[in-house]
Design a protein around this motif. Structure first.
Motif, short mmCIF file in Angstrom:
data_model
loop_
_atom_site.label_atom_id
_atom_site.label_comp_id
_atom_site.label_asym_id
_atom_site.label_seq_id
_atom_site.Cartn_x
_atom_site.Cartn_y
_atom_site.Cartn_z
N GLU A 207 -23.30 92.18 -107.65
CA GLU A 207 -24.74 91.97 -107.83
C GLU A 207 -25.05 90.52 -108.19
O GLU A 207 -25.98 89.92 -107.63
CB GLU A 207 -25.27 92.91 -108.91
N THR A 208 -24.26 89.94 -109.09
CA THR A 208 -24.47 88.55 -109.50
C THR A 208 -24.24 87.62 -108.32
O THR A 208 -25.02 86.68 -108.10
CB THR A 208 -23.54 88.19 -110.67
N SER A 209 -23.19 87.86 -107.54
CA SER A 209 -22.89 87.03 -106.37
C SER A 209 -24.03 87.07 -105.36
O SER A 209 -24.45 86.04 -104.84
CB SER A 209 -21.60 87.49 -105.70
N LYS A 210 -24.54 88.27 -105.11
CA LYS A 210 -25.66 88.41 -104.17
C LYS A 210 -26.87 87.64 -104.65
O LYS A 210 -27.49 86.90 -103.88
CB LYS A 210 -26.02 89.89 -103.99
N ASN A 211 -27.21 87.77 -105.93
CA ASN A 211 -28.38 87.08 -106.47
C ASN A 211 -28.19 85.56 -106.43
O ASN A 211 -29.15 84.82 -106.15
CB ASN A 211 -28.67 87.55 -107.89
N MET A 212 -26.97 85.09 -106.69
CA MET A 212 -26.71 83.65 -106.62
C MET A 212 -26.89 83.14 -105.18
O MET A 212 -27.45 82.07 -104.96
CB MET A 212 -25.29 83.34 -107.11
N MET A 213 -26.41 83.92 -104.20
CA MET A 213 -26.56 83.51 -102.80
C MET A 213 -28.03 83.43 -102.42
O MET A 213 -28.45 82.50 -101.73
CB MET A 213 -25.82 84.49 -101.89
N ILE A 214 -28.81 84.39 -102.85
CA ILE A 214 -30.24 84.39 -102.55
C ILE A 214 -30.90 83.17 -103.19
O ILE A 214 -31.72 82.50 -102.56
CB ILE A 214 -30.90 85.70 -103.03
N ASP A 215 -30.53 82.86 -104.45
CA ASP A 215 -31.10 81.70 -105.15
C ASP A 215 -30.72 80.39 -104.46
O ASP A 215 -31.55 79.48 -104.36
CB ASP A 215 -30.63 81.65 -106.61
N ILE A 216 -29.49 80.28 -103.99
CA ILE A 216 -29.04 79.06 -103.31
C ILE A 216 -29.76 78.91 -101.97
O ILE A 216 -30.19 77.83 -101.61
CB ILE A 216 -27.51 79.07 -103.11
N GLY A 217 -29.88 80.01 -101.26
CA GLY A 217 -30.62 80.01 -100.00
C GLY A 217 -29.73 79.86 -98.78
O GLY A 217 -28.67 79.23 -98.83
N GLU A 218 -30.20 80.43 -97.69
CA GLU A 218 -29.44 80.46 -96.44
C GLU A 218 -29.12 79.06 -95.92
O GLU A 218 -28.01 78.79 -95.47
CB GLU A 218 -30.22 81.25 -95.38
N GLU A 219 -30.10 78.17 -95.99
CA GLU A 219 -29.91 76.82 -95.45
C GLU A 219 -28.76 76.09 -96.16
O GLU A 219 -27.87 75.53 -95.52
CB GLU A 219 -31.20 76.00 -95.57
N ASP A 220 -28.78 76.07 -97.49
CA ASP A 220 -27.72 75.39 -98.24
C ASP A 220 -26.37 76.08 -98.10
O ASP A 220 -25.33 75.43 -98.04
CB ASP A 220 -28.10 75.26 -99.71
N ILE A 221 -26.39 77.41 -98.06
CA ILE A 221 -25.13 78.16 -97.87
C ILE A 221 -24.49 77.74 -96.54
O ILE A 221 -23.30 77.42 -96.48
CB ILE A 221 -25.39 79.69 -97.86
N ASN A 222 -25.28 77.72 -95.47
CA ASN A 222 -24.75 77.37 -94.15
C ASN A 222 -24.38 75.89 -94.06
O ASN A 222 -23.32 75.54 -93.51
CB ASN A 222 -25.75 77.73 -93.06
#
Length: 70
Positions: free
Chosen positions: A39-54
């Motif tokens: 759950e924490t990992s998912k929320n962190m990914m959402i906060d970081i955002g798709e653009e920065d993740i990619n």
């Protein structure tokens, strides 16, 4: 036995991870720790955002470590 959750924010570009973040809460079972880790990992990914993740090849990993009683 109590478990502690450690989250690692990593990048595939340099193959490195930031120092682990220890969550303040302890858990009574490995199961509850793992569920919180996802759950924490998912929320962190959402906060970081798709653009920065990619763009930065960011990924998150975590471990649940049992508390060692001395």
């Amino acid at each position: 036995m109590k478990y502690f959750l450690f989250i690692f924010l990593c990048t595939g570009i340099g193959g490195e991870c930031m120092p682990p973040m220890e969550m303040q809460q302890s858990f009574d079972s490995k199961y509850s720790c793992l569920v919180q880790g996802y759950e924490t990992s998912k929320n962190m990914m959402i906060d970081i955002g798709e653009e920065d993740i990619n763009k930065n090849d960011i990924y998150i990993k975590f471990v649940c470590t049992p508390k060692v009683e001395i």
